[in-house]
Design a protein around this motif. Structure first.
Motif, PDB file in Angstrom:
ATOM      1  N   ASP A  16       0.699  -1.230   0.043  1.00  0.00           N
ATOM      2  CA  ASP A  16       0.076  -0.028  -0.123  1.00  0.00           C
ATOM      3  C   ASP A  16       0.704   1.166  -0.163  1.00  0.00           C
ATOM      4  O   ASP A  16       0.362   2.214  -0.774  1.00  0.00           O
ATOM      5  CB  ASP A  16      -0.980   0.029   1.303  1.00  0.00           C
ATOM      6  CG  ASP A  16      -1.835  -0.964   1.192  1.00  0.00           C
ATOM      7  OD1 ASP A  16      -2.213  -1.552   0.230  1.00  0.00           O
ATOM      8  OD2 ASP A  16      -2.600  -1.477   2.227  1.00  0.00           O
ATOM      9  N   GLU A  20       0.829   4.470  -2.787  1.00  0.00           N
ATOM     10  CA  GLU A  20       0.667   5.880  -2.203  1.00  0.00           C
ATOM     11  C   GLU A  20       1.763   6.599  -2.585  1.00  0.00           C
ATOM     12  O   GLU A  20       1.663   7.743  -3.122  1.00  0.00           O
ATOM     13  CB  GLU A  20       0.493   5.995  -0.604  1.00  0.00           C
ATOM     14  CG  GLU A  20      -0.588   5.362  -0.160  1.00  0.00           C
ATOM     15  CD  GLU A  20      -1.574   6.148   0.439  1.00  0.00           C
ATOM     16  OE1 GLU A  20      -1.211   7.386   0.735  1.00  0.00           O
ATOM     17  OE2 GLU A  20      -2.604   5.808   1.137  1.00  0.00           O
ATOM     18  N   ARG A 133     -18.306   2.474   2.137  1.00  0.00           N
ATOM     19  CA  ARG A 133     -17.985   3.084   0.726  1.00  0.00           C
ATOM     20  C   ARG A 133     -19.409   3.731   0.504  1.00  0.00           C
ATOM     21  O   ARG A 133     -19.649   5.019  -0.159  1.00  0.00           O
ATOM     22  CB  ARG A 133     -17.835   1.977  -0.250  1.00  0.00           C
ATOM     23  CG  ARG A 133     -17.494   2.480  -1.606  1.00  0.00           C
ATOM     24  CD  ARG A 133     -16.997   1.241  -2.668  1.00  0.00           C
ATOM     25  NE  ARG A 133     -15.783   0.888  -1.893  1.00  0.00           N
ATOM     26  CZ  ARG A 133     -15.457  -0.327  -2.313  1.00  0.00           C
ATOM     27  NH1 ARG A 133     -16.149  -1.253  -3.249  1.00  0.00           N
ATOM     28  NH2 ARG A 133     -14.309  -0.749  -1.928  1.00  0.00           N
ATOM     29  N   ALA A 151     -13.508  13.190   4.589  1.00  0.00           N
ATOM     30  CA  ALA A 151     -12.413  12.604   5.297  1.00  0.00           C
ATOM     31  C   ALA A 151     -12.249  13.079   6.907  1.00  0.00           C
ATOM     32  O   ALA A 151     -12.173  12.084   7.697  1.00  0.00           O
ATOM     33  CB  ALA A 151     -11.041  13.083   4.552  1.00  0.00           C
ATOM     34  N   ILE A 156     -10.737   9.566   8.038  1.00  0.00           N
ATOM     35  CA  ILE A 156      -9.816   8.898   7.116  1.00  0.00           C
ATOM     36  C   ILE A 156      -9.072   9.934   5.947  1.00  0.00           C
ATOM     37  O   ILE A 156      -9.454  10.925   6.220  1.00  0.00           O
ATOM     38  CB  ILE A 156     -10.688   7.955   6.175  1.00  0.00           C
ATOM     39  CG1 ILE A 156     -11.837   8.546   5.752  1.00  0.00           C
ATOM     40  CG2 ILE A 156     -11.245   6.576   7.077  1.00  0.00           C
ATOM     41  CD1 ILE A 156     -12.781   7.646   4.764  1.00  0.00           C
ATOM     42  N   SER A 157      -7.938   9.318   5.484  1.00  0.00           N
ATOM     43  CA  SER A 157      -7.502  10.098   4.487  1.00  0.00           C
ATOM     44  C   SER A 157      -8.047  10.448   3.484  1.00  0.00           C
ATOM     45  O   SER A 157      -9.329   9.937   2.914  1.00  0.00           O
ATOM     46  CB  SER A 157      -6.125   9.689   4.173  1.00  0.00           C
ATOM     47  OG  SER A 157      -6.479   8.381   3.301  1.00  0.00           O
ATOM     48  N   SER A 159      -7.388  10.630   0.388  1.00  0.00           N
ATOM     49  CA  SER A 159      -6.920   9.648  -0.752  1.00  0.00           C
ATOM     50  C   SER A 159      -7.922   8.544  -0.656  1.00  0.00           C
ATOM     51  O   SER A 159      -8.030   7.750  -1.482  1.00  0.00           O
ATOM     52  CB  SER A 159      -5.487   9.357  -0.935  1.00  0.00           C
ATOM     53  OG  SER A 159      -4.992   8.682   0.350  1.00  0.00           O
ATOM     54  N   THR A 160      -8.014   8.093   0.738  1.00  0.00           N
ATOM     55  CA  THR A 160      -8.977   6.836   0.789  1.00  0.00           C
ATOM     56  C   THR A 160     -10.529   7.225   0.194  1.00  0.00           C
ATOM     57  O   THR A 160     -11.140   6.416  -0.234  1.00  0.00           O
ATOM     58  CB  THR A 160      -8.995   6.611   2.357  1.00  0.00           C
ATOM     59  OG1 THR A 160      -7.823   6.016   2.790  1.00  0.00           O
ATOM     60  CG2 THR A 160     -10.141   5.251   2.611  1.00  0.00           C
ATOM     61  N   THR A 163     -10.517   7.261  -3.218  1.00  0.00           N
ATOM     62  CA  THR A 163     -10.361   5.899  -3.701  1.00  0.00           C
ATOM     63  C   THR A 163     -11.676   5.157  -3.697  1.00  0.00           C
ATOM     64  O   THR A 163     -12.200   4.601  -4.544  1.00  0.00           O
ATOM     65  CB  THR A 163      -9.207   5.052  -3.064  1.00  0.00           C
ATOM     66  OG1 THR A 163      -8.029   5.793  -3.470  1.00  0.00           O
ATOM     67  CG2 THR A 163      -9.418   3.546  -3.628  1.00  0.00           C
ATOM     68  N   GLN A 164     -12.416   5.427  -2.559  1.00  0.00           N
ATOM     69  CA  GLN A 164     -13.666   4.878  -2.165  1.00  0.00           C
ATOM     70  C   GLN A 164     -14.764   5.400  -3.183  1.00  0.00           C
ATOM     71  O   GLN A 164     -15.527   4.571  -3.749  1.00  0.00           O
ATOM     72  CB  GLN A 164     -14.177   4.931  -0.605  1.00  0.00           C
ATOM     73  CG  GLN A 164     -13.381   4.147   0.127  1.00  0.00           C
ATOM     74  CD  GLN A 164     -13.214   2.708   0.097  1.00  0.00           C
ATOM     75  OE1 GLN A 164     -14.383   1.997  -0.286  1.00  0.00           O
ATOM     76  NE2 GLN A 164     -12.086   2.126   0.047  1.00  0.00           N
TER      77      GLN A 164
END
Length: 194
Positions: A16, A20, A133, A151, A156-157, A159-160, A163-164
């Protein structure tokens, strides 16, 4: 010091952190590339970049670390963009066919029914998403919150969140594409009629 080959080997092994690192290193360059070939379409560029990196993660085991990753990412992104434009063309032709075949009466009620059906269908698809999600998607698309706000809410970040959102969008798009062949046939019919 960034060592691309080393990072690609790590990514190929499922790291991971390497993913990133590669995302941070190349997402901006890829965004600029897509902005250039999409004639400045920021929404398209953002969506294609996210989809490209999701694809990279999905095919990570097939990566050849000695080859240029930026070239590989650019090829994936360009193909995704071309596929998206082809789908949009088919959808446009389909809409034109509907307009051509439409009776002269007011179709506001019919359009409202279609819109409601479409919303219900999307809601059904959203219900099929994994819980976190689903929450991220609803906060983004229904509540219209930014990725940063989501976020912070979900701790959470960013980027997460991105992505989700991309995974949710990809899932919904795939469900729509199951009927894509019917749209394509209608577009061919339209071309033959004009």
């Amino acid at each position: 010091m960034f060592d691309e080959v080393k990072e690609l080997h790590a990514l190929k092994g499922g790291s991971d952190k390497a993913f990133e690192t590669i995302y941070r290193r190349y997402s901006g360059k890829l965004y600029n590339f897509i902005m250039t070939i999409s004639r400045g379409d920021t929404y398209m560029a953002e969506e294609i970049v996210q989809s490209t990196f999701i694809k990279l993660w999905e095919v990570r085991e097939q990566i050849e670390p000695e080859r240029s990753i930026l070239s590989y990412l650019s090829t994936i992104a360009k193909n995704m963009l071309m596929n998206k434009y082809q789908r949009q063309t088919v959808e446009f032709l389909y809409q034109q066919l509907l307009l051509k075949e439409q009776p002269a009466y007011d179709t506001a009620t019919e359009k409202e029914t279609d819109r409601k059906w479409l919303e219900d269908y999307v809601d059904e698809l959203i219900e099929q998403l994994p819980p976190s999600r689903k929450k991220i998607f609803i906060l983004s698309r229904k509540k219209e919150l930014s990725t940063k706000e989501i976020a912070e809410i979900m701790q959470i970040s960013v980027s997460t969140v991105e992505t989700q959102l991309s995974l949710a969008t990809k899932f919904i798009r795939k469900q729509f594409e199951k009927n894509y062949d019917k749209l394509f046939l209608l577009s061919m019919l339209f071309i033959n009629l004009t």
